[in-house]
Design an enzyme around this catalytic site. Structure first.
Site, PDB file in Angstrom:
ATOM      1  N   GLU A  28      11.319   1.786 -11.939  1.00  0.00           N
ATOM      2  CA  GLU A  28      10.373   1.462 -13.002  1.00  0.00           C
ATOM      3  C   GLU A  28       9.502   2.668 -13.362  1.00  0.00           C
ATOM      4  O   GLU A  28       9.111   3.455 -12.500  1.00  0.00           O
ATOM      5  CB  GLU A  28       9.507   0.286 -12.568  1.00  0.00           C
ATOM      6  CG  GLU A  28      10.344  -0.963 -12.425  1.00  0.00           C
ATOM      7  CD  GLU A  28       9.535  -2.218 -12.160  1.00  0.00           C
ATOM      8  OE1 GLU A  28       9.993  -3.285 -12.568  1.00  0.00           O
ATOM      9  OE2 GLU A  28       8.462  -2.128 -11.552  1.00  0.00           O
TER      10      GLU A  28
ATOM     11  N   CYS B 173       3.528   7.066 -15.620  1.00  0.00           N
ATOM     12  CA  CYS B 173       3.548   6.898 -14.166  1.00  0.00           C
ATOM     13  C   CYS B 173       5.009   6.838 -13.736  1.00  0.00           C
ATOM     14  O   CYS B 173       5.738   5.928 -14.126  1.00  0.00           O
ATOM     15  CB  CYS B 173       2.815   5.597 -13.839  1.00  0.00           C
ATOM     16  SG  CYS B 173       2.794   5.193 -12.102  1.00  0.00           S
TER      17      CYS B 173
ATOM     18  N   CYS C 289       2.985   0.563   3.342  1.00  0.00           N
ATOM     19  CA  CYS C 289       1.554   0.304   3.188  1.00  0.00           C
ATOM     20  C   CYS C 289       1.421  -1.205   2.938  1.00  0.00           C
ATOM     21  O   CYS C 289       2.136  -1.766   2.106  1.00  0.00           O
ATOM     22  CB  CYS C 289       0.976   1.103   2.018  1.00  0.00           C
ATOM     23  SG  CYS C 289       1.100   2.881   2.288  1.00  0.00           S
TER      24      CYS C 289
ATOM     25  N   CYS D  42      10.351   2.358  -1.008  1.00  0.00           N
ATOM     26  CA  CYS D  42       9.473   3.266  -0.267  1.00  0.00           C
ATOM     27  C   CYS D  42       9.558   2.913   1.210  1.00  0.00           C
ATOM     28  O   CYS D  42       9.704   1.750   1.570  1.00  0.00           O
ATOM     29  CB  CYS D  42       8.023   3.110  -0.751  1.00  0.00           C
ATOM     30  SG  CYS D  42       6.887   4.322  -0.028  1.00  0.00           S
TER      31      CYS D  42
ATOM     32  N   CYS E  69      -0.782  -0.674 -10.725  1.00  0.00           N
ATOM     33  CA  CYS E  69      -0.581   0.057  -9.465  1.00  0.00           C
ATOM     34  C   CYS E  69      -0.113  -0.883  -8.372  1.00  0.00           C
ATOM     35  O   CYS E  69      -0.702  -1.934  -8.160  1.00  0.00           O
ATOM     36  CB  CYS E  69      -1.908   0.616  -8.961  1.00  0.00           C
ATOM     37  SG  CYS E  69      -2.526   1.935  -9.910  1.00  0.00           S
TER      38      CYS E  69
HETATM   39  N1  SAH Z   1       3.230   6.834  -2.306  1.00  0.00           N
HETATM   40  C1  SAH Z   1       2.265   7.404  -3.168  1.00  0.00           C
HETATM   41  C2  SAH Z   1       2.387   7.021  -4.639  1.00  0.00           C
HETATM   42  C3  SAH Z   1       2.662   5.569  -4.978  1.00  0.00           C
HETATM   43  S1  SAH Z   1       1.356   4.404  -4.965  1.00  0.00           S
HETATM   44  C4  SAH Z   1       0.879   7.122  -2.653  1.00  0.00           C
HETATM   45  O1  SAH Z   1       0.749   6.418  -1.665  1.00  0.00           O
HETATM   46  O2  SAH Z   1      -0.078   7.665  -3.195  1.00  0.00           O
HETATM   47  C5  SAH Z   1       0.247   4.870  -6.250  1.00  0.00           C
HETATM   48  C6  SAH Z   1      -1.166   4.333  -6.009  1.00  0.00           C
HETATM   49  O3  SAH Z   1      -1.257   2.901  -6.158  1.00  0.00           O
HETATM   50  C7  SAH Z   1      -1.617   4.631  -4.604  1.00  0.00           C
HETATM   51  O4  SAH Z   1      -2.939   5.039  -4.548  1.00  0.00           O
HETATM   52  C8  SAH Z   1      -1.436   3.299  -3.957  1.00  0.00           C
HETATM   53  O5  SAH Z   1      -2.132   3.211  -2.765  1.00  0.00           O
HETATM   54  C9  SAH Z   1      -1.915   2.370  -5.049  1.00  0.00           C
HETATM   55  N2  SAH Z   1      -1.513   0.977  -4.832  1.00  0.00           N
HETATM   56  C10 SAH Z   1      -0.432   0.542  -4.174  1.00  0.00           C
HETATM   57  N3  SAH Z   1      -0.390  -0.808  -4.164  1.00  0.00           N
HETATM   58  C11 SAH Z   1      -1.475  -1.233  -4.824  1.00  0.00           C
HETATM   59  C12 SAH Z   1      -1.955  -2.525  -5.181  1.00  0.00           C
HETATM   60  N4  SAH Z   1      -1.315  -3.639  -4.834  1.00  0.00           N
HETATM   61  N5  SAH Z   1      -3.096  -2.604  -5.889  1.00  0.00           N
HETATM   62  C13 SAH Z   1      -3.735  -1.477  -6.287  1.00  0.00           C
HETATM   63  N6  SAH Z   1      -3.320  -0.230  -5.991  1.00  0.00           N
HETATM   64  C14 SAH Z   1      -2.200  -0.113  -5.267  1.00  0.00           C
END
Ligand code: SAH
Length: 383
Positions: free
Chosen positions: A109, A122, A133, A129, A357
């Site tokens: 996406e 983006c 997280c 991944c 995000c």
């Molecule tokens: N792996 C990279 C890039 C992908 S995530 C990273 O960790 O930075 C891009 C951003 O979106 C990151 O800051 C991530 O922590 C945030 N993000 C991920 N899941 C989210 C969610 N459910 N709500 C809001 N932000 C989120």
């Protein structure tokens, strides 16, 4: 040359099998080396890059300042590989999400977020991944594979085409952020060349302030940025101490805060005077949004040149967390500002089409690869 750019073509054809080389994903150095290798002048690289990236041309016959002989040669040896758009969704707020098919089983996406004075794309760097997280939907769906150069830069190429603009004439995409699916710093072999293409004057010509790599904190790769691509850096911090960060961003167990924070100082050192790091902090109700967390975060950030970007949590099916209340968000922001930090709250965009995000999921075929590619963490006592 990157062997990943070489694809097998004509498998059904009689021998010999021709290996065609992809030109979309080559940065300038790779493309110059390629033209030299096929007995052509290196300056052809800049001509071809302009056609591909600035004019959106993928057919060699349309590259009219190349001789007929060179065009025919390129048709034999190379191609400009582009993915199929499987779906295009429009949000009420103007955000657009594309689902791109990258092979028979996987899709990724890409999201375009228009704002008053800029347009941000983006982009994804991996199919799924491996970092897991706990608040991120991409992390929950598992990992399949790294995207290759052409698959990453194709997202910019396709988006410009779909938006109907030639980057040379009209720049609707003014910023690119590696904040889609995946961890860009666990795929530097492919993300760094792509960042160079984004900043190349013969391609998209974006300044380094406008290309941002976001990472959960892969320290050895952070240390390479300055020398190899010098883009802007965003860190998904999300917690002010190791105990909490170990849970929210498990790669913290491998690169804890006492290792991560010095790498951020190294990144900003020696750069131009306005160089800073963006600190991303997702706001999770009752988890990391308390008053004491804000004070702890202000102390942790100390005098690091940075801007804090608070991200209200975007829920997804089966997520365990809730978004912090507006009160909690403002209280947190006030404490950071009182400590002298520059803080913004990210506006949630494209929520109605699951484009916000952490909501990007694409289609990851073989999720079992997660175990094969999982980052192995050394057990470490919590601090
Ligand atoms: N792996 C990279 C890039 C992908 S995530 C990273 O960790 O930075 C891009 C951003 O979106 C990151 O800051 C991530 O922590 C945030 N993000 C991920 N899941 C989210 C969610 N459910 N709500 C809001 N932000 C989120």
């Amino acid at each position: 040359m990157d062997v990943n750019n070489v694809i097998e073509a004509g498998l059904d054809a009689p021998h010999p099998v021709v290996a065609k080389v992809d030109l979309l994903g080559m940065d300038r150095a790779a493309m110059e080396a390629y033209f030299t290798q096929i007995g052509e002048k290196p300056f052809r690289a800049s001509q071809v890059m302009k056609w591909i990236h600035q004019f959106g041309v993928s057919e060699f016959d349309e590259m009219t300042n190349l001789s007929k002989a060179l065009r025919d040669k390129l048709k034999q040896l190379a191609w400009v590989r582009t993915p199929k758009i499987v779906a295009e969704q429009y949000s009420e707020d103007g955000t657009i999400k594309w689902l791109l098919e990258v092979d028979n089983h996987n899709s990724i996406e890409t999201v375009f977020i228009p704002e008053k004075n800029r347009g941000t794309l983006c982009i994804s760097s991996q199919v799924g991944c491996a970092l897991e997280c706990t608040f991120c939907s991409t992390g929950q769906q598992g990992f399949n594979r790294n995207l290759e150069n052409w698959e990453i830069i194709a997202q910019m190429w396709v988006a410009n085409k779909a938006l109907g603009c030639k980057p040379k004439e009209e720049r609707r995409i003014s910023n690119v952020v590696f904040m889609g699916m995946g961890e860009p710093l666990l795929n530097v072999t492919h993300t760094f060349p792509v960042a160079r293409i984004l900043m190349d004057d013969y391609a998209y010509g974006l300044s380094k302030r406008r290309v941002t790599i976001s990472t959960a904190g892969v320290v050895p790769a952070i240390d390479k940025i300055k020398d190899e691509v010098d883009v802007s850096l965003a860190i998904s911090l999300h917690a002010p101490n190791n105990a909490l960060r170990d849970v929210l961003v498990p790669i913290n167990q491998k690169y804890p805060l006492e290792v991560l924070m010095p790498s951020l100082y190294r990144y900003v050192e020696g750069g131009h005077s306005k160089k800073h790091v963006t600190i991303e902090y997702v706001m999770l109700d009752g988890v990391n949004d308390r008053i004491e967390h804000a004070h702890e975060l202000a102390i942790l950030l100390g005098d690091l040149p940075c801007k804090v970007n608070m991200i209200p949590f975007n829920p997804f099916p089966n997520s365990d967390y809730k978004r912090s209340s507006n009160n909690a968000i403002h209280r947190f922001k006030d404490i950071l500002e009182a400590a002298g930090l520059q803080v913004t709250v990210r506006k949630t965009r494209g929520e109605d089409i699951d484009a916000a995000c952490g909501q990007l999921a694409g289609k990851v075929a073989d999720r079992t690869k997660r175990t094969l590619h999982r980052v192995h963490f050394e057990p470490r006592p919590l601090t």
